[in-house]
Design an enzyme around this catalytic site. Structure first.
Site, PDB file in Angstrom:
ATOM      1  N   SER A  76       0.841  -1.192   0.000  1.00  0.00           N
ATOM      2  CA  SER A  76       0.000   0.000   0.000  1.00  0.00           C
ATOM      3  C   SER A  76       0.880   1.247   0.000  1.00  0.00           C
ATOM      4  O   SER A  76       2.101   1.163   0.057  1.00  0.00           O
ATOM      5  CB  SER A  76      -0.918  -0.010   1.224  1.00  0.00           C
ATOM      6  OG  SER A  76      -1.793  -1.112   1.180  1.00  0.00           O
ATOM      7  N   GLY A  77       0.242   2.394  -0.047  1.00  0.00           N
ATOM      8  CA  GLY A  77       0.982   3.643  -0.065  1.00  0.00           C
ATOM      9  C   GLY A  77       1.092   4.263  -1.439  1.00  0.00           C
ATOM     10  O   GLY A  77       1.735   5.298  -1.605  1.00  0.00           O
ATOM     11  N   HIS A 245       9.589   3.722  -4.119  1.00  0.00           N
ATOM     12  CA  HIS A 245      10.010   3.435  -2.748  1.00  0.00           C
ATOM     13  C   HIS A 245      11.311   4.166  -2.434  1.00  0.00           C
ATOM     14  O   HIS A 245      12.117   3.697  -1.639  1.00  0.00           O
ATOM     15  CB  HIS A 245      10.203   1.926  -2.546  1.00  0.00           C
ATOM     16  CG  HIS A 245       9.061   1.093  -3.022  1.00  0.00           C
ATOM     17  ND1 HIS A 245       9.142   0.290  -4.142  1.00  0.00           N
ATOM     18  CD2 HIS A 245       7.810   0.952  -2.546  1.00  0.00           C
ATOM     19  CE1 HIS A 245       7.980  -0.322  -4.333  1.00  0.00           C
ATOM     20  NE2 HIS A 245       7.154   0.068  -3.377  1.00  0.00           N
TER      21      HIS A 245
END
Length: 539
Positions: A76-77, A245
Protein backbone atom coordinates in the site's frame (compact mmCIF):
# COMPACT_ATOMS: atom_id res chain seq x y z
CA UNK A 1 13.76 19.90 1.88
CA UNK A 2 12.06 18.70 5.05
CA UNK A 3 10.34 15.34 5.35
CA UNK A 4 6.77 15.37 6.63
CA UNK A 5 6.73 13.66 10.02
CA UNK A 6 3.20 14.69 11.04
CA UNK A 7 0.20 12.74 9.82
CA UNK A 8 -3.56 12.60 10.28
CA UNK A 9 -4.17 8.99 11.32
CA UNK A 10 -5.20 6.79 14.21
CA UNK A 11 -2.15 4.55 14.36
CA UNK A 12 0.42 3.59 11.71
CA UNK A 13 -0.31 -0.10 12.19
CA UNK A 14 -4.01 0.35 11.34
CA UNK A 15 -3.55 2.89 8.55
CA UNK A 16 -4.19 0.51 5.64
CA UNK A 17 -7.11 -1.19 7.36
CA UNK A 18 -8.74 2.15 8.22
CA UNK A 19 -8.29 3.35 4.66
CA UNK A 20 -9.83 0.24 3.10
CA UNK A 21 -12.74 0.25 5.53
CA UNK A 22 -13.47 3.81 4.46
CA UNK A 23 -13.20 2.90 0.77
CA UNK A 24 -15.67 0.04 1.15
CA UNK A 25 -18.02 2.11 3.32
CA UNK A 26 -18.57 4.66 0.56
CA UNK A 27 -18.68 2.02 -2.19
CA UNK A 28 -21.20 -0.70 -1.22
CA UNK A 29 -20.28 -2.78 -4.26
CA UNK A 30 -16.91 -3.54 -2.70
CA UNK A 31 -16.27 -6.23 -0.08
CA UNK A 32 -13.36 -6.18 2.37
CA UNK A 33 -11.89 -9.47 3.53
CA UNK A 34 -10.28 -8.65 6.85
CA UNK A 35 -11.11 -11.76 8.85
CA UNK A 36 -8.21 -13.55 7.23
CA UNK A 37 -5.62 -10.91 7.95
CA UNK A 38 -2.40 -12.12 9.50
CA UNK A 39 -1.50 -11.76 13.12
CA UNK A 40 1.65 -10.05 14.32
CA UNK A 41 4.68 -10.53 12.13
CA UNK A 42 7.90 -8.55 12.27
CA UNK A 43 8.12 -5.58 9.94
CA UNK A 44 11.06 -3.31 10.53
CA UNK A 45 9.81 0.26 10.77
CA UNK A 46 12.89 1.32 12.71
CA UNK A 47 15.85 -0.51 14.14
CA UNK A 48 14.19 -1.42 17.45
CA UNK A 49 10.51 -1.36 16.59
CA UNK A 50 8.13 -3.70 14.81
CA UNK A 51 4.51 -3.18 13.83
CA UNK A 52 1.63 -5.37 12.82
CA UNK A 53 1.77 -6.41 9.19
CA UNK A 54 -1.58 -6.77 7.49
CA UNK A 55 -2.72 -8.26 4.20
CA UNK A 56 -6.25 -7.46 3.12
CA UNK A 57 -8.36 -8.25 0.07
CA UNK A 58 -10.80 -5.81 -1.52
CA UNK A 59 -13.01 -7.31 -4.22
CA UNK A 60 -16.10 -6.58 -6.26
CA UNK A 61 -18.97 -8.42 -4.64
CA UNK A 62 -21.16 -8.07 -7.73
CA UNK A 63 -18.60 -9.63 -10.10
CA UNK A 64 -20.10 -11.59 -12.99
CA UNK A 65 -18.40 -14.97 -12.57
CA UNK A 66 -19.08 -15.88 -16.18
CA UNK A 67 -16.40 -13.35 -17.16
CA UNK A 68 -12.64 -13.30 -16.66
CA UNK A 69 -11.59 -11.99 -13.24
CA UNK A 70 -8.66 -9.63 -12.75
CA UNK A 71 -6.55 -9.51 -9.59
CA UNK A 72 -3.82 -7.05 -8.72
CA UNK A 73 -2.03 -5.92 -5.60
CA UNK A 74 1.15 -5.12 -3.76
CA UNK A 75 2.29 -2.85 -1.01
CA UNK A 76 0.00 0.00 0.00
CA UNK A 77 0.98 3.64 -0.06
CA UNK A 78 0.51 4.16 -3.80
CA UNK A 79 -3.14 5.14 -3.69
CA UNK A 80 -5.41 4.94 -5.61
CA UNK A 81 -3.48 1.81 -6.55
CA UNK A 82 -4.40 -0.83 -5.95
CA UNK A 83 -7.81 -0.97 -4.30
CA UNK A 84 -8.94 2.27 -5.92
CA UNK A 85 -9.15 0.52 -9.31
CA UNK A 86 -11.42 -2.28 -8.11
CA UNK A 87 -14.81 -1.77 -9.73
CA UNK A 88 -17.02 -2.67 -12.68
CA UNK A 89 -15.22 -2.49 -16.00
CA UNK A 90 -11.71 -2.66 -14.56
CA UNK A 91 -10.37 -4.84 -11.68
CA UNK A 92 -12.19 -7.56 -9.80
CA UNK A 93 -10.02 -7.59 -6.71
CA UNK A 94 -6.86 -6.28 -5.06
CA UNK A 95 -4.64 -7.74 -2.35
CA UNK A 96 -3.18 -4.96 -0.22
CA UNK A 97 -0.09 -5.27 1.91
CA UNK A 98 1.20 -2.83 4.49
CA UNK A 99 2.77 0.40 3.27
CA UNK A 100 5.55 -0.54 0.81
CA UNK A 101 5.31 -4.22 1.84
CA UNK A 102 4.10 -7.00 -0.43
CA UNK A 103 1.27 -9.24 0.84
CA UNK A 104 2.24 -12.83 1.52
CA UNK A 105 1.36 -15.76 -0.74
CA UNK A 106 -1.38 -17.11 1.54
CA UNK A 107 -3.33 -13.88 1.42
CA UNK A 108 -2.88 -13.58 -2.33
CA UNK A 109 -4.19 -17.12 -2.73
CA UNK A 110 -7.18 -16.09 -0.63
CA UNK A 111 -7.76 -13.25 -3.09
CA UNK A 112 -7.66 -15.64 -6.06
CA UNK A 113 -10.21 -17.90 -4.37
CA UNK A 114 -12.54 -15.00 -3.53
CA UNK A 115 -12.86 -13.84 -7.12
CA UNK A 116 -12.40 -17.09 -9.10
CA UNK A 117 -14.67 -17.32 -12.14
CA UNK A 118 -15.73 -19.80 -14.80
CA UNK A 119 -13.48 -18.18 -17.42
CA UNK A 120 -10.40 -17.91 -15.24
CA UNK A 121 -8.29 -15.17 -13.67
CA UNK A 122 -5.52 -12.84 -14.84
CA UNK A 123 -3.11 -11.62 -12.14
CA UNK A 124 -1.37 -8.29 -12.86
CA UNK A 125 1.54 -7.11 -10.70
CA UNK A 126 4.25 -4.48 -10.91
CA UNK A 127 7.80 -5.67 -11.45
CA UNK A 128 9.06 -5.69 -7.88
CA UNK A 129 10.72 -8.74 -6.41
CA UNK A 130 8.38 -9.12 -3.43
CA UNK A 131 5.23 -8.77 -5.53
CA UNK A 132 6.41 -11.11 -8.28
CA UNK A 133 7.53 -13.80 -5.83
CA UNK A 134 4.52 -13.70 -3.49
CA UNK A 135 1.87 -13.44 -6.20
CA UNK A 136 3.69 -16.04 -8.27
CA UNK A 137 3.89 -18.41 -5.30
CA UNK A 138 0.18 -17.89 -4.65
CA UNK A 139 -0.60 -18.79 -8.26
CA UNK A 140 1.38 -22.01 -7.96
CA UNK A 141 -0.21 -22.86 -4.61
CA UNK A 142 -3.66 -22.30 -6.08
CA UNK A 143 -2.84 -24.50 -9.08
CA UNK A 144 -1.62 -27.29 -6.78
CA UNK A 145 -4.71 -27.13 -4.57
CA UNK A 146 -7.09 -26.77 -7.53
CA UNK A 147 -5.52 -28.84 -10.34
CA UNK A 148 -8.65 -28.51 -12.46
CA UNK A 149 -8.02 -24.74 -12.49
CA UNK A 150 -4.26 -24.93 -13.10
CA UNK A 151 -4.52 -23.47 -16.60
CA UNK A 152 -7.16 -20.94 -15.64
CA UNK A 153 -4.84 -18.47 -13.90
CA UNK A 154 -2.51 -16.29 -15.96
CA UNK A 155 0.29 -14.03 -14.73
CA UNK A 156 1.27 -10.61 -16.16
CA UNK A 157 4.24 -8.58 -14.90
CA UNK A 158 4.36 -4.88 -15.76
CA UNK A 159 7.72 -3.14 -16.01
CA UNK A 160 7.27 0.28 -17.62
CA UNK A 161 9.88 2.57 -16.00
CA UNK A 162 12.60 3.78 -18.40
CA UNK A 163 14.69 5.54 -15.74
CA UNK A 164 16.98 2.58 -15.09
CA UNK A 165 19.11 1.67 -18.10
CA UNK A 166 19.30 -1.73 -19.71
CA UNK A 167 22.76 -2.47 -18.33
CA UNK A 168 21.88 -1.69 -14.74
CA UNK A 169 18.52 -3.45 -14.93
CA UNK A 170 19.70 -6.35 -17.05
CA UNK A 171 18.50 -9.03 -14.61
CA UNK A 172 15.52 -7.45 -12.83
CA UNK A 173 14.19 -5.48 -15.80
CA UNK A 174 12.19 -2.28 -15.70
CA UNK A 175 10.35 -1.26 -12.52
CA UNK A 176 6.56 -1.14 -12.44
CA UNK A 177 5.03 2.34 -12.35
CA UNK A 178 1.86 4.14 -13.41
CA UNK A 179 1.75 2.33 -16.74
CA UNK A 180 0.34 -0.61 -14.79
CA UNK A 181 -2.96 1.25 -14.56
CA UNK A 182 -3.31 1.22 -18.36
CA UNK A 183 -2.89 -2.56 -18.29
CA UNK A 184 -5.60 -2.75 -15.62
CA UNK A 185 -7.99 -0.64 -17.70
CA UNK A 186 -7.51 -2.34 -21.05
CA UNK A 187 -7.64 -5.86 -19.62
CA UNK A 188 -10.62 -4.94 -17.45
CA UNK A 189 -12.58 -3.57 -20.39
CA UNK A 190 -11.89 -6.73 -22.40
CA UNK A 191 -13.03 -8.92 -19.52
CA UNK A 192 -16.16 -6.79 -19.14
CA UNK A 193 -16.96 -7.43 -22.81
CA UNK A 194 -16.88 -11.16 -22.10
CA UNK A 195 -13.69 -11.92 -24.03
CA UNK A 196 -11.84 -15.19 -23.48
CA UNK A 197 -9.10 -15.72 -20.93
CA UNK A 198 -6.52 -16.10 -23.70
CA UNK A 199 -7.49 -12.82 -25.38
CA UNK A 200 -7.56 -10.86 -22.12
CA UNK A 201 -4.18 -12.30 -21.15
CA UNK A 202 -2.52 -11.83 -24.56
CA UNK A 203 -3.57 -8.19 -24.94
CA UNK A 204 -2.70 -7.42 -21.31
CA UNK A 205 0.72 -8.95 -21.93
CA UNK A 206 1.16 -6.91 -25.12
CA UNK A 207 0.25 -3.66 -23.37
CA UNK A 208 2.58 -4.47 -20.46
CA UNK A 209 5.41 -4.98 -22.96
CA UNK A 210 4.67 -1.80 -24.89
CA UNK A 211 4.15 0.86 -22.25
CA UNK A 212 6.76 3.29 -20.97
CA UNK A 213 6.66 5.82 -18.16
CA UNK A 214 9.03 8.17 -16.38
CA UNK A 215 8.48 10.06 -13.14
CA UNK A 216 10.01 13.01 -11.32
CA UNK A 217 10.43 13.24 -7.55
CA UNK A 218 10.47 16.47 -5.56
CA UNK A 219 11.44 14.64 -2.39
CA UNK A 220 11.55 11.11 -1.09
CA UNK A 221 8.40 9.67 0.48
CA UNK A 222 7.95 8.87 4.13
CA UNK A 223 6.22 5.88 5.76
CA UNK A 224 4.05 6.89 8.73
CA UNK A 225 5.41 5.43 11.93
CA UNK A 226 9.01 5.21 10.76
CA UNK A 227 11.96 6.96 12.29
CA UNK A 228 12.48 10.54 11.17
CA UNK A 229 14.91 10.99 8.34
CA UNK A 230 16.33 13.78 6.21
CA UNK A 231 15.96 14.22 2.48
CA UNK A 232 18.72 13.36 0.04
CA UNK A 233 17.59 16.19 -2.26
CA UNK A 234 18.37 19.85 -1.88
CA UNK A 235 15.55 22.39 -1.65
CA UNK A 236 15.96 23.42 -5.30
CA UNK A 237 16.73 19.95 -6.65
CA UNK A 238 14.52 17.31 -8.30
CA UNK A 239 15.25 13.73 -9.32
CA UNK A 240 14.17 12.25 -12.64
CA UNK A 241 13.16 8.62 -12.36
CA UNK A 242 13.03 8.33 -8.57
CA UNK A 243 11.45 5.01 -7.67
CA UNK A 244 8.16 4.73 -5.80
CA UNK A 245 10.01 3.43 -2.75
CA UNK A 246 12.73 6.13 -2.92
CA UNK A 247 14.96 4.05 -5.20
CA UNK A 248 17.58 5.98 -7.13
CA UNK A 249 16.55 7.50 -10.41
CA UNK A 250 18.15 8.57 -13.66
CA UNK A 251 19.68 11.88 -12.57
CA UNK A 252 19.13 14.99 -10.48
CA UNK A 253 18.51 18.48 -11.81
CA UNK A 254 19.52 21.66 -10.03
CA UNK A 255 17.93 24.17 -9.98
CA UNK A 256 14.37 23.01 -10.65
CA UNK A 257 13.70 23.60 -14.36
CA UNK A 258 10.41 25.09 -15.58
CA UNK A 259 7.90 22.56 -16.90
CA UNK A 260 8.30 23.68 -20.51
CA UNK A 261 11.95 22.58 -20.28
CA UNK A 262 11.41 19.49 -18.12
CA UNK A 263 8.62 17.84 -20.14
CA UNK A 264 10.59 17.64 -23.44
CA UNK A 265 13.46 16.03 -21.54
CA UNK A 266 11.11 13.42 -20.08
CA UNK A 267 9.51 12.74 -23.46
CA UNK A 268 12.95 12.17 -24.96
CA UNK A 269 13.66 9.51 -22.32
CA UNK A 270 10.39 7.79 -23.24
CA UNK A 271 10.59 7.92 -27.02
CA UNK A 272 14.29 7.88 -27.89
CA UNK A 273 15.29 5.20 -30.37
CA UNK A 274 19.00 6.06 -30.34
CA UNK A 275 19.83 5.71 -26.65
CA UNK A 276 21.22 2.17 -26.29
CA UNK A 277 20.34 2.17 -22.59
CA UNK A 278 16.74 3.38 -22.88
CA UNK A 279 15.37 2.57 -26.31
CA UNK A 280 12.86 0.17 -24.80
CA UNK A 281 9.99 0.63 -27.24
CA UNK A 282 9.80 0.59 -31.05
CA UNK A 283 8.82 4.19 -31.76
CA UNK A 284 9.09 6.08 -35.06
CA UNK A 285 7.86 3.42 -37.45
CA UNK A 286 9.86 0.52 -36.03
CA UNK A 287 6.77 -1.49 -35.04
CA UNK A 288 6.76 -5.14 -36.11
CA UNK A 289 3.02 -5.76 -36.37
CA UNK A 290 1.51 -9.25 -36.55
CA UNK A 291 -1.89 -10.86 -36.06
CA UNK A 292 -1.54 -10.74 -32.25
CA UNK A 293 -0.99 -6.96 -32.14
CA UNK A 294 -4.13 -5.09 -31.03
CA UNK A 295 -5.24 -2.28 -33.31
CA UNK A 296 -5.05 1.33 -32.23
CA UNK A 297 -8.82 1.68 -32.48
CA UNK A 298 -9.35 -1.31 -30.20
CA UNK A 299 -6.95 0.01 -27.56
CA UNK A 300 -8.52 3.47 -27.60
CA UNK A 301 -12.02 2.05 -27.33
CA UNK A 302 -10.99 -0.08 -24.35
CA UNK A 303 -9.45 2.93 -22.62
CA UNK A 304 -12.58 5.00 -23.29
CA UNK A 305 -15.02 2.30 -22.18
CA UNK A 306 -16.99 3.23 -19.08
CA UNK A 307 -15.60 1.98 -15.76
CA UNK A 308 -16.95 2.44 -12.26
CA UNK A 309 -14.02 2.62 -9.85
CA UNK A 310 -12.81 5.43 -7.56
CA UNK A 311 -9.45 5.57 -9.34
CA UNK A 312 -10.90 5.75 -12.87
CA UNK A 313 -13.98 7.92 -13.12
CA UNK A 314 -13.78 9.70 -16.46
CA UNK A 315 -12.64 9.31 -20.05
CA UNK A 316 -12.80 12.02 -22.69
CA UNK A 317 -13.83 9.66 -25.55
CA UNK A 318 -12.26 12.08 -28.05
CA UNK A 319 -8.75 12.61 -29.32
CA UNK A 320 -6.91 15.54 -27.75
CA UNK A 321 -6.75 18.66 -29.88
CA UNK A 322 -3.46 20.25 -30.90
CA UNK A 323 -4.52 23.45 -29.16
CA UNK A 324 -7.21 24.03 -26.53
CA UNK A 325 -10.29 25.95 -27.57
CA UNK A 326 -10.04 29.49 -26.31
CA UNK A 327 -12.86 31.94 -25.80
CA UNK A 328 -12.77 35.05 -27.93
CA UNK A 329 -11.27 38.06 -26.14
CA UNK A 330 -13.87 40.00 -24.22
CA UNK A 331 -14.61 43.37 -25.79
CA UNK A 332 -13.24 46.38 -23.98
CA UNK A 333 -15.72 48.25 -21.85
CA UNK A 334 -16.73 51.25 -23.91
CA UNK A 335 -17.97 54.21 -21.94
CA UNK A 336 -21.04 55.96 -23.29
CA UNK A 337 -19.93 59.11 -25.00
CA UNK A 338 -21.06 62.46 -23.56
CA UNK A 339 -21.29 65.79 -25.29
CA UNK A 340 -17.83 66.76 -24.12
CA UNK A 341 -15.30 64.77 -22.06
CA UNK A 342 -14.08 66.10 -18.75
CA UNK A 343 -10.69 67.66 -19.22
CA UNK A 344 -8.04 68.47 -16.67
CA UNK A 345 -7.00 72.07 -16.43
CA UNK A 346 -3.41 70.90 -16.85
CA UNK A 347 -3.36 67.50 -18.65
CA UNK A 348 0.43 67.24 -18.47
CA UNK A 349 0.35 67.73 -14.69
CA UNK A 350 -2.37 65.08 -14.39
CA UNK A 351 -0.30 62.52 -16.31
CA UNK A 352 2.82 63.37 -14.33
CA UNK A 353 0.94 62.79 -11.06
CA UNK A 354 -0.27 59.38 -12.18
CA UNK A 355 3.25 58.44 -13.35
CA UNK A 356 4.69 59.44 -9.95
CA UNK A 357 2.11 57.31 -8.15
CA UNK A 358 2.85 54.26 -10.31
CA UNK A 359 6.60 54.64 -9.95
CA UNK A 360 6.28 55.04 -6.19
CA UNK A 361 4.20 51.85 -5.92
CA UNK A 362 6.81 49.96 -7.93
CA UNK A 363 9.63 51.36 -5.80
CA UNK A 364 7.86 50.33 -2.60
CA UNK A 365 7.32 46.79 -3.83
CA UNK A 366 9.20 45.04 -1.00
CA UNK A 367 6.83 46.68 1.47
CA UNK A 368 3.66 46.20 -0.50
CA UNK A 369 3.28 43.22 -2.85
CA UNK A 370 4.29 42.01 -6.26
CA UNK A 371 0.67 42.48 -7.34
CA UNK A 372 0.99 46.24 -6.92
CA UNK A 373 4.12 46.21 -9.06
CA UNK A 374 2.24 44.47 -11.87
CA UNK A 375 -0.59 47.01 -11.57
CA UNK A 376 1.86 49.91 -11.60
CA UNK A 377 3.48 48.60 -14.77
CA UNK A 378 0.07 48.19 -16.40
CA UNK A 379 -0.98 51.76 -15.60
CA UNK A 380 2.33 53.11 -16.92
CA UNK A 381 1.70 51.15 -20.13
CA UNK A 382 -1.72 52.74 -20.52
CA UNK A 383 -0.15 56.15 -19.90
CA UNK A 384 2.35 55.49 -22.67
CA UNK A 385 -0.53 54.50 -24.97
CA UNK A 386 -2.36 57.71 -23.99
CA UNK A 387 -5.30 55.62 -22.69
CA UNK A 388 -4.91 57.54 -19.42
CA UNK A 389 -4.59 61.27 -19.94
CA UNK A 390 -5.82 64.57 -18.66
CA UNK A 391 -7.90 65.03 -21.80
CA UNK A 392 -10.57 62.60 -20.53
CA UNK A 393 -10.66 62.26 -16.74
CA UNK A 394 -13.61 59.87 -16.52
CA UNK A 395 -12.13 57.59 -19.18
CA UNK A 396 -8.78 57.68 -17.39
CA UNK A 397 -10.34 56.72 -14.05
CA UNK A 398 -12.20 53.84 -15.73
CA UNK A 399 -8.94 52.67 -17.33
CA UNK A 400 -7.27 52.65 -13.90
CA UNK A 401 -10.24 50.67 -12.50
CA UNK A 402 -9.82 48.11 -15.29
CA UNK A 403 -6.13 47.72 -14.52
CA UNK A 404 -6.95 47.07 -10.86
CA UNK A 405 -9.50 44.44 -11.82
CA UNK A 406 -7.40 42.67 -14.45
CA UNK A 407 -3.89 42.70 -12.97
CA UNK A 408 -4.05 43.03 -9.19
CA UNK A 409 -6.47 40.27 -8.35
CA UNK A 410 -7.53 39.30 -4.84
CA UNK A 411 -9.39 41.49 -2.37
CA UNK A 412 -7.25 44.57 -2.92
CA UNK A 413 -7.77 44.48 -6.67
CA UNK A 414 -11.53 44.27 -6.24
CA UNK A 415 -11.60 47.11 -3.71
CA UNK A 416 -9.49 49.39 -5.87
CA UNK A 417 -11.55 48.57 -8.94
CA UNK A 418 -14.90 49.22 -7.22
CA UNK A 419 -13.61 52.50 -5.83
CA UNK A 420 -12.34 53.82 -9.16
CA UNK A 421 -15.44 52.74 -11.09
CA UNK A 422 -17.55 54.50 -8.46
CA UNK A 423 -15.29 57.55 -8.67
CA UNK A 424 -15.87 57.64 -12.42
CA UNK A 425 -19.63 57.61 -11.76
CA UNK A 426 -19.21 60.46 -9.30
CA UNK A 427 -17.42 62.50 -11.95
CA UNK A 428 -19.74 61.68 -14.85
CA UNK A 429 -21.94 64.74 -14.74
CA UNK A 430 -19.30 67.25 -13.66
CA UNK A 431 -18.07 70.25 -15.72
CA UNK A 432 -14.48 70.51 -16.91
CA UNK A 433 -12.14 70.25 -13.92
CA UNK A 434 -8.46 69.98 -13.12
CA UNK A 435 -6.77 67.70 -10.62
CA UNK A 436 -7.70 69.12 -7.21
CA UNK A 437 -8.43 72.54 -8.69
CA UNK A 438 -12.21 72.54 -8.32
CA UNK A 439 -12.01 70.72 -5.03
CA UNK A 440 -15.71 70.73 -4.18
CA UNK A 441 -16.37 68.58 -7.23
CA UNK A 442 -13.65 66.16 -6.19
CA UNK A 443 -14.98 66.08 -2.60
CA UNK A 444 -18.40 65.02 -3.84
CA UNK A 445 -17.02 62.41 -6.24
CA UNK A 446 -14.62 60.93 -3.69
CA UNK A 447 -17.29 60.80 -0.97
CA UNK A 448 -19.67 59.10 -3.41
CA UNK A 449 -17.00 56.53 -4.32
CA UNK A 450 -16.23 55.77 -0.65
CA UNK A 451 -19.92 55.26 0.15
CA UNK A 452 -20.25 52.91 -2.83
CA UNK A 453 -17.21 50.96 -1.63
CA UNK A 454 -18.83 50.59 1.81
CA UNK A 455 -21.70 48.79 0.08
CA UNK A 456 -19.39 45.86 -0.68
CA UNK A 457 -17.08 45.68 2.34
CA UNK A 458 -17.66 45.66 6.09
CA UNK A 459 -14.27 47.23 6.71
CA UNK A 460 -14.60 50.54 8.55
CA UNK A 461 -11.77 52.54 10.13
CA UNK A 462 -9.91 51.43 12.13
CA UNK A 463 -9.84 48.01 10.45
CA UNK A 464 -6.17 47.53 9.48
CA UNK A 465 -7.02 47.55 5.76
CA UNK A 466 -6.53 49.93 2.85
CA UNK A 467 -9.87 51.48 3.84
CA UNK A 468 -8.20 53.20 6.83
CA UNK A 469 -6.00 55.71 4.95
CA UNK A 470 -8.48 56.00 2.07
CA UNK A 471 -11.34 56.99 4.35
CA UNK A 472 -9.10 59.26 6.42
CA UNK A 473 -8.05 61.17 3.32
CA UNK A 474 -11.55 61.53 1.87
CA UNK A 475 -13.17 62.51 5.16
CA UNK A 476 -10.48 65.11 5.96
CA UNK A 477 -10.61 66.41 2.41
CA UNK A 478 -14.39 66.79 2.59
CA UNK A 479 -14.35 68.46 6.03
CA UNK A 480 -12.47 71.50 4.73
CA UNK A 481 -14.16 71.31 1.28
CA UNK A 482 -10.87 70.44 -0.30
CA UNK A 483 -9.20 73.64 0.78
CA UNK A 484 -6.12 71.88 2.08
CA UNK A 485 -5.25 68.55 0.32
CA UNK A 486 -2.00 68.38 2.31
CA UNK A 487 -3.96 68.20 5.57
CA UNK A 488 -5.99 65.33 4.14
CA UNK A 489 -2.79 63.62 3.01
CA UNK A 490 -1.35 63.90 6.52
CA UNK A 491 -4.51 62.25 7.89
CA UNK A 492 -4.06 59.37 5.42
CA UNK A 493 -0.38 58.94 6.31
CA UNK A 494 -1.22 58.83 10.01
CA UNK A 495 -3.98 56.28 9.40
CA UNK A 496 -1.59 54.05 7.45
CA UNK A 497 1.03 54.33 10.21
CA UNK A 498 -1.57 53.42 12.87
CA UNK A 499 -2.21 50.07 11.17
CA UNK A 500 1.02 48.94 12.85
CA UNK A 501 -0.77 49.00 16.21
CA UNK A 502 -4.30 47.97 15.23
CA UNK A 503 -5.73 44.50 15.66
CA UNK A 504 -7.08 43.29 12.33
CA UNK A 505 -10.89 43.33 12.09
CA UNK A 506 -11.26 42.66 8.38
CA UNK A 507 -9.22 41.24 5.53
CA UNK A 508 -6.80 38.31 5.52
CA UNK A 509 -4.97 39.44 8.65
CA UNK A 510 -8.17 38.99 10.67
CA UNK A 511 -7.83 35.23 10.16
CA UNK A 512 -4.10 34.63 10.13
CA UNK A 513 -1.57 35.80 12.74
CA UNK A 514 -3.35 39.08 13.51
CA UNK A 515 -1.85 39.33 17.01
CA UNK A 516 1.65 38.60 15.73
CA UNK A 517 1.38 41.39 13.15
CA UNK A 518 0.34 43.80 15.87
CA UNK A 519 3.11 42.67 18.23
CA UNK A 520 5.76 43.12 15.56
CA UNK A 521 4.21 46.41 14.44
CA UNK A 522 3.85 45.40 10.81
CA UNK A 523 1.86 47.93 8.80
CA UNK A 524 -0.94 46.69 6.56
CA UNK A 525 0.41 46.37 2.97
CA UNK A 526 -2.83 47.60 1.41
CA UNK A 527 -2.92 50.67 3.63
CA UNK A 528 0.74 51.35 2.86
CA UNK A 529 -0.03 51.17 -0.83
CA UNK A 530 -2.78 53.82 -0.52
CA UNK A 531 -0.40 56.03 1.47
CA UNK A 532 2.28 55.68 -1.20
CA UNK A 533 -0.13 56.55 -4.01
CA UNK A 534 -1.56 59.63 -2.26
CA UNK A 535 1.88 60.92 -1.32
CA UNK A 536 3.00 60.66 -4.92
CA UNK A 537 -0.11 62.33 -6.31
CA UNK A 538 0.06 65.34 -4.01
CA UNK A 539 3.79 65.96 -3.61
Amino acid sequence: MSIQNKHFLNDPSSLVLDSLRGLCAINPKLVLDEKNKSGFLPLEFSRNESKRRLWLVVYLGTHDRSKVALLCGGGSGHEPAHAGFVGEGILTGAVCGSVFASPNASQVRRGIELIESEKGTVIIVKNYTGDVLNFGLAKEQYASLHPEQANQVKFVIVGDDVAVGKTQGSIVGRRGLAGTVLVYKIAGALASRGESLEKVYNIAQWVASNVATIGVGLDHCHVPGTAKSSSHLQDSEIEIGMGIHNESGNRRLHPNPPLNELIPELLDLLTSTTDPERSFLPFQGQEKLDETTPTQSLLLSLLDEQADAPGWKWSSHVAPSAKPQLAKPAPQIIRRAFEAPLKAADPASFKASIERACSAVIGAEPEITRMDTIAGDAVLKKLSQNTISGEDLVGSVIAIAQVAEETMGGTSGALYSIFFFALAQGLQSQPNIGIFTKNTVWCNALTYALNQLYTYTRARPPSRTLVDPLAAFIEAFAQNSGADPVEALNAAVSAAERTRDIEAKAGRSAYVEGNRLKQERVADPGAWGVKTILESLLN
